[in-house]
Design a protein around this motif. Structure first.
Motif, PDB file in Angstrom:
ATOM      1  N   ASP A 111       0.814  -1.221   0.000  1.00  0.00           N
ATOM      2  CA  ASP A 111       0.000   0.000   0.000  1.00  0.00           C
ATOM      3  C   ASP A 111       0.843   1.265   0.000  1.00  0.00           C
ATOM      4  OD1 ASP A 111      -2.597  -1.419   0.369  1.00  0.00           O
ATOM      5  OD2 ASP A 111      -1.635  -2.039   2.237  1.00  0.00           O
ATOM      6  N   GLY A 112       2.086   1.163   0.421  1.00  0.00           N
ATOM      7  CA  GLY A 112       3.002   2.296   0.444  1.00  0.00           C
ATOM      8  C   GLY A 112       4.423   1.795   0.508  1.00  0.00           C
ATOM      9  N   ASP A 139       3.413   5.657  -8.451  1.00  0.00           N
ATOM     10  CA  ASP A 139       2.586   6.616  -7.704  1.00  0.00           C
ATOM     11  C   ASP A 139       1.856   6.003  -6.521  1.00  0.00           C
ATOM     12  OD1 ASP A 139       1.927   9.297  -7.375  1.00  0.00           O
ATOM     13  OD2 ASP A 139      -0.009   9.076  -8.396  1.00  0.00           O
ATOM     14  N   LEU A 140       2.534   5.128  -5.790  1.00  0.00           N
ATOM     15  CA  LEU A 140       2.053   4.696  -4.481  1.00  0.00           C
ATOM     16  C   LEU A 140       2.588   5.661  -3.422  1.00  0.00           C
ATOM     17  CD1 LEU A 140       2.634   0.827  -4.623  1.00  0.00           C
ATOM     18  CD2 LEU A 140       0.433   1.976  -4.315  1.00  0.00           C
ATOM     19  N   PRO A 141       1.908   5.789  -2.281  1.00  0.00           N
ATOM     20  CA  PRO A 141       2.453   6.618  -1.206  1.00  0.00           C
ATOM     21  C   PRO A 141       3.912   6.241  -0.926  1.00  0.00           C
ATOM     22  CG  PRO A 141       0.217   5.969  -0.671  1.00  0.00           C
ATOM     23  CD  PRO A 141       0.590   5.224  -1.921  1.00  0.00           C
ATOM     24  N   ALA A 142       4.798   7.222  -0.954  1.00  0.00           N
ATOM     25  CA  ALA A 142       6.233   6.925  -0.891  1.00  0.00           C
ATOM     26  C   ALA A 142       6.972   8.040  -0.168  1.00  0.00           C
ATOM     27  CB  ALA A 142       6.802   6.752  -2.297  1.00  0.00           C
ATOM     28  N   VAL A 143       8.038   7.660   0.530  1.00  0.00           N
ATOM     29  CA  VAL A 143       8.896   8.612   1.236  1.00  0.00           C
ATOM     30  C   VAL A 143      10.314   8.057   1.235  1.00  0.00           C
ATOM     31  CG1 VAL A 143       8.271   7.561   3.471  1.00  0.00           C
ATOM     32  CG2 VAL A 143       9.237   9.875   3.416  1.00  0.00           C
ATOM     33  N   VAL A 144      11.301   8.954   1.188  1.00  0.00           N
ATOM     34  CA  VAL A 144      12.714   8.571   1.065  1.00  0.00           C
ATOM     35  C   VAL A 144      13.440   8.730   2.397  1.00  0.00           C
ATOM     36  CG1 VAL A 144      14.921   9.148  -0.055  1.00  0.00           C
ATOM     37  CG2 VAL A 144      12.780   9.248  -1.371  1.00  0.00           C
ATOM     38  N   LEU A 149       5.443   7.624   9.313  1.00  0.00           N
ATOM     39  CA  LEU A 149       4.833   8.525   8.336  1.00  0.00           C
ATOM     40  C   LEU A 149       4.285   7.743   7.144  1.00  0.00           C
ATOM     41  CD1 LEU A 149       4.199  11.345   7.214  1.00  0.00           C
ATOM     42  CD2 LEU A 149       6.520  11.401   6.277  1.00  0.00           C
ATOM     43  N   ALA A 150       4.974   6.687   6.743  1.00  0.00           N
ATOM     44  CA  ALA A 150       4.509   5.908   5.596  1.00  0.00           C
ATOM     45  C   ALA A 150       3.112   5.351   5.827  1.00  0.00           C
ATOM     46  CB  ALA A 150       5.490   4.775   5.305  1.00  0.00           C
ATOM     47  N   VAL A 151       2.832   4.921   7.041  1.00  0.00           N
ATOM     48  CA  VAL A 151       1.489   4.430   7.378  1.00  0.00           C
ATOM     49  C   VAL A 151       0.480   5.570   7.281  1.00  0.00           C
ATOM     50  CG1 VAL A 151       0.079   3.348   9.168  1.00  0.00           C
ATOM     51  CG2 VAL A 151       2.460   2.630   8.848  1.00  0.00           C
ATOM     52  N   GLN A 152       0.879   6.736   7.760  1.00  0.00           N
ATOM     53  CA  GLN A 152       0.012   7.919   7.686  1.00  0.00           C
ATOM     54  C   GLN A 152      -0.276   8.304   6.229  1.00  0.00           C
ATOM     55  OE1 GLN A 152       1.519  11.298   9.887  1.00  0.00           O
ATOM     56  NE2 GLN A 152       0.226  12.739   8.767  1.00  0.00           N
ATOM     57  N   LEU A 153       0.729   8.190   5.369  1.00  0.00           N
ATOM     58  CA  LEU A 153       0.535   8.521   3.960  1.00  0.00           C
ATOM     59  C   LEU A 153      -0.554   7.646   3.342  1.00  0.00           C
ATOM     60  CD1 LEU A 153       4.208   8.886   2.647  1.00  0.00           C
ATOM     61  CD2 LEU A 153       2.631  10.703   3.292  1.00  0.00           C
ATOM     62  N   VAL A 175       6.362  15.717   1.665  1.00  0.00           N
ATOM     63  CA  VAL A 175       5.690  14.452   1.906  1.00  0.00           C
ATOM     64  C   VAL A 175       4.875  14.492   3.198  1.00  0.00           C
ATOM     65  CG1 VAL A 175       7.654  13.434   3.142  1.00  0.00           C
ATOM     66  CG2 VAL A 175       6.069  11.956   1.869  1.00  0.00           C
ATOM     67  N   THR A 176       5.182  15.398   4.095  1.00  0.00           N
ATOM     68  CA  THR A 176       4.420  15.512   5.345  1.00  0.00           C
ATOM     69  C   THR A 176       3.079  16.207   5.154  1.00  0.00           C
ATOM     70  OG1 THR A 176       5.361  17.674   5.948  1.00  0.00           O
ATOM     71  CG2 THR A 176       6.595  15.711   6.623  1.00  0.00           C
TER      72      THR A 176
END
Length: 571
Positions: free
Chosen positions: A111-112, A134-139, A235-239, A339-340
């Motif tokens: 899911d992310g 384009d899945l929820p993503a953060v680096v 944060l990834a879960v929140q996204l 991303v936040t």
């Protein structure tokens, strides 16, 4: 929690759901499949990518954060490219790594994703993949190594290798002392500690908005990196819960801010190619001219090697990227989100400089104009770039006669020939090193100077190439010349003795040969003999489909986003 993408695999009581759940029940509770976001940790850790070898530890902190926030972390090893080891050049596989990561993110029940990169091509390839699926993503950038010293002198990995090796060739440093410095260069885990491509892309990823602000540039051994990784996992879960995807916050404004940041930190020219490629995946019309228009006259504020004196550990203690951006806040686009979900500029309020030698205040910059300059002319109709901050001021306007090398092999064979007709006013031209020609556009543009020039005290001449150069390198180097010689570019028409004019202030690169004469010249058969002609595999696919440097050197069929939907489900 909204409907989850992973429910298409796990929800229900039919045979397919049974199979998907049962094979994943390796010690996880029933609740793992009951509305909990499945978060991939795309990990580029590899023992053969030494800069990323610590990312398994970072991944564990990410997974802890995911689990704490109610998600299920799933480590996903992805293609890793080690800049120092991979031959012929890691850039040959950037697009492959991006494509493979994109396909694995799309194909799996996730899911992310949290993207873990460090070494030069890993963060660009991960961002290209994330933009495409384009899945929820953060680096989480892996961070630079700590500063090593040799005989009391700090060493910048990469930059000092180039410098010391030239001194050996010049006869001012013994081979024994050069080799003694080897064990001191790499002090700790982490990527290059200069403002090379790895450092640049970590910082630029934060300026783009894909990293939690304040994270990029944290040294790899610093415990605060693990804390940031834990926070990123949460944060990834929140996204996922909020449905926030890269296309929601990666906008033209984001790239504007990335270009400002690139200039202010004196970042690597390689970032130009990578940002163009990432923008292409998003459908954002970013061009070379945007880099010149937005960034070329941004002041250089960071005094880091290769353009300056200090190293990445110093930048972090001096205030980091946010302190730099605070100084150029008026040049940023305030609409760009991170991303936040908050604008980047909201994080600049308390950002302070703690060492004004490392980060210069706006009124006293290292250089008034520190950005990448884009050159055009009959030698580079589609553009070329130069990093003035790493160049010699007296060569930024220059006229000299060409000394031409038809391939990197030709260069190595002749550069130290005592009979080579070259002097300090000459312009060294290397062709056959572009995306198609090599293939992969290697980091060879900063050609070592001929030994006889080094012995005469010369340390820089104008160099022109259709390849790239390491972000840790320096010199008056014009690179990314487009079209490349292998694509029929005019670089293939240059002959020894031709006059070439470089004028960075006017943004021109000119071959001073009449148009009528150029029209009668043949493209160099010697250069053509060295162009890549692979018969199979990835190299064949790459050569047939790679685009030119001015558009990011991506493959033509990978432009644009393909989304997260799987074309056909299993049955």
């Amino acid at each position: 929690m909204p409907n989850l993408r992973s429910d298409a695999w796990y929800a229900g009581e039919d045979r397919n759901a049974y199979i998907h759940r049962s094979w994943m029940r390796r010690g996880v509770p029933n609740s793992a499949f009951e509305g909990r976001p499945q978060i991939a940790v795309a990990n580029t850790a590899s023992d053969l990518t030494p800069c990323n070898s610590h990312l398994n530890e970072v991944a564990q902190s990410v997974k802890n954060g995911v689990y704490e926030a109610g998600g299920i972390p799933l480590e996903l090893p992805v293609v890793s490219l080690g800049e120092t080891n991979v031959r012929p050049t890691a850039m040959l596989w950037r697009n492959m790594a991006a494509m493979a990561t994109e396909e694995m993110l799309r194909a799996n029940p996730i899911d992310g994703v949290v993207l873990l990169g460090g070494c030069d091509k890993t963060i660009p390839s991960l961002l290209m993949a994330a933009a495409s699926v384009d899945l929820p993503a953060v680096v989480v950038p892996g961070g630079p190594m700590l500063t090593g010293t040799f005989r009391g002198v700090p060493l910048g990995c990469g930059t000092d290798v180039w410098r010391l090796s030239e001194e050996v060739r010049a006869g001012t440093l013994s081979q024994e002392d050069f080799l003694l410095s080897e064990s001191a260069t790499i002090r700790s885990r982490g990527h290059c500690n200069t403002m090379g491509t790895a450092s640049t892309m970590g910082l630029v990823a934060e300026a783009l908005g894909t990293v939690i602000p304040g994270t990029a540039g944290t040294p790899a051994p610093d415990s605060r990196l693990l804390a940031a990784a834990h926070h990123t996992g949460s944060l990834a879960v929140q996204l996922v819960a909020e449905g926030r995807r890269p296309s929601d916050f990666l906008t033209r404004a984001s790239f504007h801010n990335a270009i400002v940041a690139l200039a202010a930190i004196g970042g690597s020219t390689n970032a130009v190619v990578h940002l163009l490629a990432i923008a292409g995946r998003l459908g954002i019309d970013l061009t070379l001219d945007d880099f010149d228009r937005i960034g070329s006259r941004v002041p250089l504020l960071v005094d880091l090697a290769p353009a300056g004196r200090f190293l990445m550990e110093d930048l972090h203690r001096a205030g980091g990227l946010l302190a730099v951006l605070k100084q150029v806040e008026d040049l940023l686009d305030p609409s760009a989100l991170t991303v936040t979900g908050k604008p980047l500029v909201e994080y600049l309020g308390a950002a302070a400089i703690w060492d004004e030698q490392v980060i210069r205040p706006r009124p006293t910059p290292l250089l008034d104009e520190g950005g990448i300059a884009v050159l055009r002319g009959n030698l580079a109709p589609s553009g070329a770039v130069i990093k003035p901050a790493a160049a010699s001021a007296h060569l930024l306007k220059h006229r000299g006669r060409a000394v031409v090398f038809d391939s990197i092999e030709d260069f190595h064979a002749r550069v130290d020939d005592p009979e080579l007709e070259i002097d300090a006013t000459s312009v060294m031209v290397l062709r056959g090193c572009g995306p198609k020609g090599y293939p992969g556009m290697p980091e060879v543009s900063n050609m070592p100077l001929p030994k006889k020039l080094l012995e005469a005290g010369v340390r820089d001449v104008v160099r022109i190439c259709d390849g790239r150069m390491s972000g840790t390198a320096y010199g008056t180097v014009v690179l990314h010349v487009a079209p490349e010689s292998a694509a029929g570019g005019p670089l293939s028409l240059v002959r020894n003795g031709d006059w070439i004019e470089l004028d960075v202030a006017r943004r021109t690169l000119t071959l001073d040969v009449p148009t009528e004469e150029l029209a009668t010249r043949r493209h160099s058969p010697e250069a053509a003999a060295g162009y890549a002609a692979p018969g199979r595999g990835w190299e064949k696919l790459y050569v047939e489909h790679v685009m030119q440097a001015d558009t990011g050197a991506d493959l033509d069929f990978l432009i644009g986003s393909s989304g997260d939907q799987v074309a056909r489900e299993s049955h």
